[in-house]
Design an enzyme around this catalytic site. Structure first.
Site, PDB file in Angstrom:
ATOM      1  N   ILE A  16      -6.164   3.720   0.690  1.00 25.17           N
ATOM      2  CA  ILE A  16      -4.874   3.247   1.187  1.00 25.17           C
ATOM      3  C   ILE A  16      -3.846   4.338   0.906  1.00 25.17           C
ATOM      4  CG2 ILE A  16      -3.112   1.441   1.061  1.00 25.17           C
ATOM      5  CD1 ILE A  16      -5.893   0.460   1.962  1.00 25.17           C
ATOM      6  N   GLU A  17      -3.088   4.719   1.917  1.00 26.30           N
ATOM      7  CA  GLU A  17      -2.015   5.707   1.747  1.00 26.30           C
ATOM      8  C   GLU A  17      -0.679   5.015   1.989  1.00 26.30           C
ATOM      9  OE1 GLU A  17      -2.294   8.944   0.925  1.00 26.30           O
ATOM     10  OE2 GLU A  17      -4.486   9.161   1.007  1.00 26.30           O
ATOM     11  N   ILE A  18       0.078   4.822   0.912  1.00 31.83           N
ATOM     12  CA  ILE A  18       1.376   4.160   1.035  1.00 31.83           C
ATOM     13  C   ILE A  18       2.381   5.097   1.712  1.00 31.83           C
ATOM     14  CG2 ILE A  18       0.958   2.523  -0.809  1.00 31.83           C
ATOM     15  CD1 ILE A  18       2.275   4.364  -2.767  1.00 31.83           C
TER      16      ILE A  18
END
Length: 839
Positions: A351-353
């Site tokens: 997951i890349e915020i």
């Protein structure tokens, strides 16, 4: 997942996250940036001493509670407040505040347990938090037995109705693996606190059916310092195939010990938020159908949860599988946490915020703006975790069956499934990556010295990764070859055959299949670790053998008492043994072919190092010249610094800035140049001091920075030619008979490959790229103008040596023999270059 199911997921998830402003339109997805350190920066930023000036964490005692059931309370040591912790500026939890927070949560009730999964490079504790309903010791042992049954007897597990209804679904949330991608930790802490304190009966039921594991901060040293890397300068999210870092070994232990059905690895930063699954290529050793069904469905659920935050910055999350071009965010290499976890049965996600708060933004943006962004990022983390926990709970039965089926296929030796077009929306021919698993691999015993030491290392590494290895009790024959007792057998009918194969296969040349790759595309423990490994493609395995928990000892002395001893440098362990003896002040010698001679009087010390490093001494023959301890001035990358020091060399990190500040060359024997040093950046005084050294000392260079240094200083007459900058992988080579090439492996590794042309008459070729196309596995293309490809490199000099006009000996590497602590079978080649060039 149906629209109605997604609605339920979203409604339940909202109890774990806050709702903010209404959503607005977001720009279309863009190709994600490449991370620093995965390109030319490797040749520009020299390593510094990771421990120099760094205060080690305070040492305290961990007082463990009863570990037979849950909760398992650990009294965590509390670290002194550190005002320099980089997370403070963002309004996030500094590392020193985490232990008190977790201690309080443990004391609050019976849902939260904390254990120490390991320590960081600087000695900080790694916190593994388990949130689940209380379990008696009997219940905990039953859960462990079911977990073991799923892996070890999946056929029986699939038929067990008690397991099907009673097994708690394990979920692993990994956070802050890149130290300056902070908010995963803070979002995880929020979820832990809400699960711990909620009075909602649904939460109580959730915890009765599941175990949620949170690795709160996977890289605490990087979190405090505000660096992506560990304290040793390694990117831990590129280390899983090798596990050189203690933080990665801790995560490996979580993956094996907890056997999660699903895992998230919380990162940053990609505008809009990025949620795997990936673009092709997908790892060819996966049972990809078992991953993709739930990977895509949960990805869509997380997307809805992030959009529901109502933030304009989170209005349009990106799913690479759906939104990106092939190769721009691939799932090929096992070096990443998520891709590695898949081999242990997890449906996993990176997951890349969305909102960048690190690097230049950290320095230039006002604190208030950084804190605003950090709030949004923390909400995104919370949303993705909450959505995933709910997804697992709702699909628990299918996910358990999914993991059982993966291990069943492996144990049965079944072929991978053909996945039809449209299996999930968008799946097509470009997504199909499959392999044919061999029947077995054999690592022979009684082979040459290199193979014995390397075989022991490889077997121990396989076992540490939960790959099953057996050792033959008597001689046997397979595929027309005879093997002695003590040989190792990797039967590919085993649950984690994908992990076994990804480490032992040669890999694939995928250059023509995708235009770009996010990071490395080739690796091979079989080809690059120095062990002899044979492939058995078909047939029965009629071998009497026992399970291996550790490789057999390989060290010893094969020489009569009173005789001088000899040690050939064919492995990095041999080098470690030699440097150990030199560091004791013993007088060693070196023959013309590079063999090290140890006097008979040093036999007790030789016996000790033979046992410590697993090397074998033979009886010395011929004459030798004295060999002294070598001190290296190293303008090198962190991986090279570690490898050289692991071999026992005294390495003093340098850069242009260090040399300009005044550097004492008097006790240095060799300069190693690969990163952070340009001759043109030196002051006149620093140039004079350097040239004085070069008249007597040796030089070893690697890559673009090393080639430029050789040209600028005028050391060897050898014109460097740069291959395609993104080219990387395993390559075939042809070795010469010189002091560096003789006896080297027939395969090497490249990353931004170089070769050398227009060689002067005094320059010798130690190693050439093989004819034809030298690329064995990886991604190496020709530039649009027809230059830089593997066909252009074929037959060209990859490693050269000679004496410079200034008087010192020089070795130039166009390959990557110390890359990320991986190609261990190439280390001795570098050591021989050091010993020869240093004289």
């Amino acid at each position: 997942m149906s629209r109605s199911a997604r609605t339920v997921v979203l409604a339940l998830m909202l109890s774990l996250s806050a709702v903010a402003a209404p959503a607005h339109a977001a720009p279309p997805p863009s190709t994600p940036h490449r991370d620093p350190g995965n390109g030319p920066e490797r040749n520009d930023i020299a390593a510094t001493d990771p421990l120099m000036g760094a205060a080690r964490a305070a040492v305290g005692e961990n007082v463990a509670g009863d570990h037979s059931g849950y909760p398992r309370r650990t009294k965590l040591r509390v670290y002194p407040e550190n005002a320099a912790d980089k997370s403070i500026k963002l309004g996030l939890a500094p590392y020193h505040a985490i232990a008190p927070r977790l201690n309080a949560l443990q004391a609050l009730g019976n849902r939260v347990s904390v254990e120490i999964a390991g320590q960081s490079g600087l000695g900080r504790d790694l916190y593994l938090v388990t949130v689940t309903a209380p379990e008696s010791s009997f219940e905990a042992r039953r859960q462990d037995a079911w977990r073991s049954l799923i892996e070890n007897d999946p056929v029986r597990a699939a038929r067990d109705p008690f397991l099907r209804h009673g097994y708690k679904a394990p979920v692993w949330i990994n956070n802050n693996i890149h130290g300056n991608e902070w908010e995963g930790t803070d979002g995880a802490l929020r979820v832990i606190e809400k699960l711990a304190t909620s009075k909602d009966p649904k939460t109580a039921d959730l915890l009765k059916r599941n175990r949620f594991y949170f690795n709160v901060t996977a890289n605490p040293d990087g979190r405090v310092a505000g660096t992506r890397q560990t304290s040793q300068g390694f990117d831990p999210n590129r280390d899983f195939v090798t596990a050189s870092q203690p933080e990665v070994r801790a995560m490996r232990g979580i993956a094996i010990g907890k056997q999660p059905l699903m895992m998230l690895d919380e990162h940053g930063y990609v505008e809009n938020t990025l949620i795997e699954p990936t673009t092709p290529p997908h790892g060819q050793n996966y049972d990809f159908d078992l991953y993709l069904k739930h990977g895509y469905a949960n990805g869509l659920g997380m997307e809805e949860a992030v959009k529901a935050l109502g933030r304009p910055e989170t209005a349009k999350p990106e799913i690479p599988f759906r939104d990106y071009e092939p190769g721009s965010w691939d799932g090929w290499a096992p070096i990443y946490t998520a891709q590695y976890a898949m081999y242990h049965g997890a449906v996993s996600f990176t997951i890349e915020i969305p909102m960048r708060v690190n690097n230049a933004e950290y320095e230039t943006q006002p604190a208030a703006e950084l804190q605003r962004r950090a709030v949004i990022n923390t909400e995104v983390v919370e949303a993705t975790i909450g959505s995933t926990l709910t997804y697992v709970d709702r699909n628990r039965g299918e996910l358990i069956a999914n993991q059982i089926e993966m291990f069943r296929r492996g144990g049965a030796g079944e072929a991978q499934r053909e996945i039809p077009d449209g299996f999930v929306p968008g799946f097509g021919p470009e997504d199909r990556y499959r392999t044919e698993f061999p029947r077995a691999y054999v690592i022979p015993a009684g082979a040459d010295q290199r193979s014995a030491v390397a075989a022991s290392r490889l077997v121990d590494h396989l076992v540490a990764n939960d790959v099953r290895v057996r050792q033959a009790d008597r001689p046997f024959s397979l595929a027309g070859r005879r093997y002695p007792a003590g040989s190792y057998l990797v039967d590919m009918h085993q649950p984690k055959r994908g992990l076994a194969n990804v480490m032992l296969e040669q890999g694939s040349d995928i250059s023509a299949k995708v235009p770009v790759m996010y990071d490395i595309s080739g690796w091979s423990h079989r080809l690059l670790w120095g062990a002899s490994v044979d492939i058995v493609k078909h047939g029965r395995l009629d071998v009497r053998a026992h399970d291996v928990t550790a490789a057999s000892p390989t060290g010893g002395i094969d020489a009569a008492p009173g005789r001088d001893l000899a040690l050939k440098l064919v492995d990095g362990k041999d080098v470690s043994a030699v440097n150990d003896l030199l560091n004791r002040g013993l007088a060693l010698g070196r023959t013309q072919d590079g063999t090290i001679v140890v006097p008979a009087s040093a036999r007790p010390a030789a016996t000790e190092v033979a046992d410590r490093y697993g090397v074998r001494f033979t009886e010395a023959r011929g004459t030798a010249t004295p060999l002294s301890r070598k001190t290296i001035a190293g303008a090198v990358g962190p991986d090279e610094l570690k490898a050289l020091r692991d071999m026992g060399f005294d390495v003093r990190p340098v850069s242009a800035a260090v040399l300009n500040a005044g550097f004492d060359w008097s006790k240095v024997d060799l300069l190693f140049v690969s990163s952070g040093l340009r001759y043109t950046d030196l002051t006149p005084a620093a140039k004079d001091a350097l040239k004085a050294f070069l008249a007597r000392g040796g030089v070893v260079t690697r890559g673009a920075t090393g080639a430029r240094f050789n040209t600028d200083v005028g050391l060897l007459e050898a014109r460097p030619v740069a291959g395609w900058e993104d080219g990387n992988g395993v390559v075939s080579v042809v070795n010469g008979t010189g002091p560096v090439g003789a006896g080297a492996l027939p395969d090497s590794f490249v990353y931004g490959p170089f070769w050398f042309a227009d060689l002067g008459s005094s320059v010798s070729v130690e190693q050439r790229y093989a004819s034809g196309s030298p690329l064995v596995a990886g991604h190496w293309r020709t530039r649009d103008d027809g230059t830089g490809g593997p066909l252009q490199a074929a037959g060209q000099a990859a490693v050269v040596s000679g004496t410079s006009g200034l008087g010192g000996r020089v070795v130039l590497f166009g390959t990557e023999p110390l890359f990320r602590d991986h190609p261990k079978g190439l280390y001795s080649q570098v050591a021989k270059a050091v010993y020869w060039a240093a004289g």
